[in-house]
Enzyme design. Structure first.
Site, mmCIF file in Angstrom:
data_model
loop_
_atom_site.group_PDB
_atom_site.id
_atom_site.type_symbol
_atom_site.label_atom_id
_atom_site.label_comp_id
_atom_site.label_asym_id
_atom_site.label_seq_id
_atom_site.Cartn_x
_atom_site.Cartn_y
_atom_site.Cartn_z
ATOM 1 N N GLY A 47 0.833 9.610 3.430
ATOM 2 C CA GLY A 47 1.591 11.253 2.604
ATOM 3 C C GLY A 47 2.461 10.494 4.102
ATOM 4 O O GLY A 47 3.283 10.440 3.776
ATOM 5 N N GLU A 48 2.209 11.982 4.760
ATOM 6 C CA GLU A 48 4.210 11.941 6.535
ATOM 7 C C GLU A 48 2.809 12.255 7.569
ATOM 8 O O GLU A 48 2.326 12.923 7.580
ATOM 9 C CB GLU A 48 4.732 12.898 5.643
ATOM 10 C CG GLU A 48 5.819 13.078 6.635
ATOM 11 C CD GLU A 48 6.735 12.006 6.468
ATOM 12 O OE1 GLU A 48 6.933 11.629 4.924
ATOM 13 O OE2 GLU A 48 7.592 11.435 6.998
ATOM 14 N N SER A 49 3.219 10.172 8.260
ATOM 15 C CA SER A 49 3.040 10.105 8.809
ATOM 16 C C SER A 49 2.503 10.997 10.522
ATOM 17 O O SER A 49 1.593 11.863 11.084
ATOM 18 C CB SER A 49 2.530 8.916 10.221
ATOM 19 O OG SER A 49 4.500 8.789 10.649
ATOM 20 N N CYS A 79 -0.352 3.353 4.176
ATOM 21 C CA CYS A 79 0.906 3.586 4.627
ATOM 22 C C CYS A 79 0.842 4.203 5.405
ATOM 23 O O CYS A 79 0.945 4.461 6.591
ATOM 24 C CB CYS A 79 1.255 4.154 3.363
ATOM 25 S SG CYS A 79 3.249 3.680 3.313
ATOM 26 N N ARG A 107 8.694 2.444 10.210
ATOM 27 C CA ARG A 107 8.380 3.213 9.010
ATOM 28 C C ARG A 107 9.368 3.145 8.642
ATOM 29 O O ARG A 107 10.366 2.755 8.631
ATOM 30 C CB ARG A 107 8.567 4.916 9.902
ATOM 31 C CG ARG A 107 7.109 4.827 10.614
ATOM 32 C CD ARG A 107 7.053 6.168 11.363
ATOM 33 N NE ARG A 107 7.510 7.475 10.006
ATOM 34 C CZ ARG A 107 7.315 8.606 10.019
ATOM 35 N NH1 ARG A 107 8.082 9.056 11.575
ATOM 36 N NH2 ARG A 107 7.549 9.554 9.270
ATOM 37 N N ILE A 152 6.240 2.731 -1.512
ATOM 38 C CA ILE A 152 6.032 3.988 -1.585
ATOM 39 C C ILE A 152 6.709 4.349 0.159
ATOM 40 O O ILE A 152 6.462 4.624 1.026
ATOM 41 C CB ILE A 152 5.970 5.296 -1.842
ATOM 42 C CG1 ILE A 152 4.693 5.467 -3.602
ATOM 43 C CG2 ILE A 152 6.422 6.858 -1.845
ATOM 44 C CD1 ILE A 152 4.073 5.948 -3.516
ATOM 45 N N ARG A 153 8.063 5.071 0.316
ATOM 46 C CA ARG A 153 8.658 4.557 1.681
ATOM 47 C C ARG A 153 7.898 3.734 2.535
ATOM 48 O O ARG A 153 7.424 4.988 3.880
ATOM 49 C CB ARG A 153 8.568 5.733 2.382
ATOM 50 C CG ARG A 153 9.915 6.203 1.064
ATOM 51 C CD ARG A 153 10.144 7.890 1.451
ATOM 52 N NE ARG A 153 9.069 8.828 1.455
ATOM 53 C CZ ARG A 153 8.400 9.978 1.552
ATOM 54 N NH1 ARG A 153 8.637 8.930 3.285
ATOM 55 N NH2 ARG A 153 7.487 10.074 1.942
ATOM 56 N N HIS A 188 -0.473 1.213 -1.723
ATOM 57 C CA HIS A 188 -0.970 2.318 -2.614
ATOM 58 C C HIS A 188 -2.038 2.303 -3.433
ATOM 59 O O HIS A 188 -2.035 2.192 -4.225
ATOM 60 C CB HIS A 188 -0.406 3.577 -2.419
ATOM 61 C CG HIS A 188 0.306 3.757 -1.764
ATOM 62 N ND1 HIS A 188 -0.514 5.292 -0.958
ATOM 63 C CD2 HIS A 188 1.296 4.412 -1.356
ATOM 64 C CE1 HIS A 188 1.203 5.875 0.084
ATOM 65 N NE2 HIS A 188 1.260 4.976 -0.263
ATOM 66 N N GLU A 190 -4.525 3.307 -4.426
ATOM 67 C CA GLU A 190 -5.065 4.176 -4.664
ATOM 68 C C GLU A 190 -4.299 5.091 -5.972
ATOM 69 O O GLU A 190 -4.746 5.902 -7.186
ATOM 70 C CB GLU A 190 -5.728 5.621 -3.817
ATOM 71 C CG GLU A 190 -4.178 6.367 -2.817
ATOM 72 C CD GLU A 190 -3.689 5.735 -1.861
ATOM 73 O OE1 GLU A 190 -3.772 4.263 -1.925
ATOM 74 O OE2 GLU A 190 -2.540 6.141 -1.305
HETATM 75 N N1 GLN Z 1 7.456 7.208 5.076
HETATM 76 C C1 GLN Z 1 5.696 7.833 5.588
HETATM 77 C C2 GLN Z 1 5.772 8.064 6.768
HETATM 78 O O1 GLN Z 1 6.804 7.328 7.968
HETATM 79 C C3 GLN Z 1 4.926 7.126 4.679
HETATM 80 C C4 GLN Z 1 5.029 6.991 3.362
HETATM 81 C C5 GLN Z 1 3.748 6.484 3.021
HETATM 82 O O2 GLN Z 1 2.640 6.794 2.705
HETATM 83 N N2 GLN Z 1 3.763 6.251 1.137
HETATM 84 O O3 GLN Z 1 5.211 8.891 7.346
#
Ligand code: GLN
Length: 207
Positions: A47-49, A79, A107, A152-153, A188, A190
């Site tokens: 998600g977004e840390s 992630c 990141r 993903i990112r 991921h 999942e």
């Molecule tokens: N880019 C997100 C972060 O820095 C991590 C991306 C993800 O969990 N898919 O938190």
């Protein structure tokens, strides 16, 4: 066996669907510290840390998770979850991280062109503390398992401490690692239908 999924933000449903497919696992969504009761392992989803880190404090979960992991509860960060577990984040104060695992991460480190991608990787199953592991170690071989990996990112794991075992690499980058009861993947599992990494984690929880 109860396994929790941190239910704050990110790929919660996807982890839940995976755990439902595994035998002897009861998946619980964790939103407050009481939800951690009897939980043997906790998944920190992607998600977004920064968001998850802030909300962990607000939901009063941060200290409880740290305490339980130090006491031996297994934890797996995918992630963003891996970023949250790390002791060092390049170029950033680590105020919201849980500061638990001896790894340094950067990141969004793959850059725009490789923002999201899917590939196949191999991971080292030989760290399993099972009879199989003993056999593998005796033969002194590494048992590799091929799995799909979606990034993903994703962060990169730039450095790992002495006690950290590297379980998988992609083009020389560390993408999966373990330190005692803590597991991180920068990809991921999942989001695929391959249960291998979830199964590996469930075994860690059974110790
Ligand atoms: N880019 C997100 C972060 O820095 C991590 C991306 C993800 O969990 N898919 O938190």
């Amino acid at each position: 066996m109860k396994i929790g999924i941190l239910d704050i933000q990110g790929s919660v449903e996807e982890h839940l669907e995976m755990l439902k497919k595994l035998k002897n696992v009861e998946a619980v969504l964790v939103k407050k510290s009481e939800d951690l009761k009897d939980v043997k392992g906790l998944i920190l989803p992607g998600g977004e840390s920064t968001t998850i880190g802030k909300l962990l404090r607000r939901f009063g979960l941060r200290d409880e998770i740290i305490k339980r992991v130090k006491k031996g509860m297994a934890v797996w960060g995918t992630c963003a979850g891996a970023i949250l577990l790390s002791k060092k984040i390049v170029g950033k104060e680590n105020a919201d991280s849980l500061n638990l695992m001896d790894i340094t991460v950067e990141r969004n480190a793959y850059g725009r062109q490789l923002d999201s991608f899917e590939t196949q990787v191999e991971f080292d199953l030989s760290t399993k503390k099972s009879t199989e592991e003993t056999d593998v170690l005796k033969k002194n071989t590494v048992r590799l398992c091929r799995i799909p990996a979606i990034f993903i990112r994703a962060p990169k794991i730039l450095e790992v401490g002495k006690g950290v075992k590297i379980l998988a690499k992609y083009k020389d980058e560390i993408i999966m690692a373990r330190e005692k009861n803590m597991l991180v993947t920068t990809f991921h599992p999942e989001l695929t239908d391959d249960l291998e990494v979830h199964q590996y984690f469930v075994k860690m929880c059974g110790k």
